[in-house]
Every structure is written in structure tokens, then in C-alpha cells.
Design a protein around this motif. Structure first.
Motif, mmCIF file in Angstrom:
data_model
loop_
_atom_site.group_PDB
_atom_site.id
_atom_site.type_symbol
_atom_site.label_atom_id
_atom_site.label_comp_id
_atom_site.label_asym_id
_atom_site.label_seq_id
_atom_site.Cartn_x
_atom_site.Cartn_y
_atom_site.Cartn_z
ATOM 1 N N TYR A 120 -0.681 -2.696 -10.020
ATOM 2 C CA TYR A 120 -1.517 -1.938 -9.094
ATOM 3 C C TYR A 120 -2.756 -1.361 -9.783
ATOM 4 O O TYR A 120 -3.613 -0.755 -9.115
ATOM 5 C CB TYR A 120 -0.730 -0.809 -8.434
ATOM 6 N N LYS B 275 2.346 1.584 -3.500
ATOM 7 C CA LYS B 275 1.333 2.061 -4.441
ATOM 8 C C LYS B 275 1.073 3.559 -4.249
ATOM 9 O O LYS B 275 1.005 4.311 -5.225
ATOM 10 C CB LYS B 275 0.034 1.274 -4.252
ATOM 11 N N ASP B 276 0.961 3.981 -2.994
ATOM 12 C CA ASP B 276 0.727 5.406 -2.710
ATOM 13 C C ASP B 276 1.889 6.274 -3.187
ATOM 14 O O ASP B 276 1.679 7.338 -3.767
ATOM 15 C CB ASP B 276 0.498 5.631 -1.216
ATOM 16 N N GLN C 98 0.825 -1.202 0.000
ATOM 17 C CA GLN C 98 0.000 0.000 0.000
ATOM 18 C C GLN C 98 0.860 1.252 0.000
ATOM 19 O O GLN C 98 0.574 2.209 -0.718
ATOM 20 C CB GLN C 98 -0.948 0.006 1.202
#
Length: 87
Positions: A83, A48-49, A45
Motif C-alpha cells: 500500500y 488500507k484505511d 481501500q
């Protein structure tokens, strides 16, 4: 107003190094999650951010984003696809 106790006893209820959903307020699924699975999910996460923010900051210039993130260009393209990121 009194705050309800989150932990009612000091007994470790884990049997196999997993936590059930009711033992972790941040875990929203009903199954068990191992620590390594939770760490992997958190890492993905964050990755991805970071990719998303970098792409937005570079107006989706993937070569520039790859350089900023210290990734190979092809690696970034694979991560974008995995993603499901889109411009």
C-alpha cells in the motif's frame, strides 16, 4: 427547485454485467468496472484505511498493530509495503 431524474428509464443498459462510468456517480474512471472489481477495490481501500489508522493509533508500533488487526506480523509488513504506507 426540481431535482433532475438520475434514472430516465427502467431499461437495464448493461450488456455484460459491467457498468460504465456514467451509470455510477461514484466511478470516476472512463472504463468499465465489473462488480467484483469494484468490491475488490473497495475492500482494499477499507483495509488500507484500517491499517493506516491502526498504525497511527499505535504510533507505528507494527507488532501491536498486527495484533489489533489480527494479522501476522509479516503479513502486515507486506501490506504496508504494497500500500506504500510510510511513517
Amino acid at each position: 427547485a426540481a431535482v433532475p431524474a438520475v434514472v430516465e428509464s427502467k431499461t437495464d443498459t448493461r450488456q455484460d454485467n459491467t457498468y460504465t462510468a456514467n451509470q455510477s456517480p461514484d466511478n470516476i474512471n472512463a472504463g468499465k468496472v465489473t462488480l467484483s472489481e469494484a468490491v475488490r477495490a473497495a475492500q482494499e481501500q477499507v483495509e488500507k484505511d484500517m491499517i493506516t489508522r491502526t498504525l497511527e493509533n499505535t504510533q507505528w508500533n507494527r507488532r501491536q498493530a498486527a495484533k489489533i488487526l489480527d494479522l501476522g506480523y509479516k503479513t502486515l509488513l507486506i501490506k504496508i509495503k504494497n500500500y506504500g504506507l510510510q511513517n
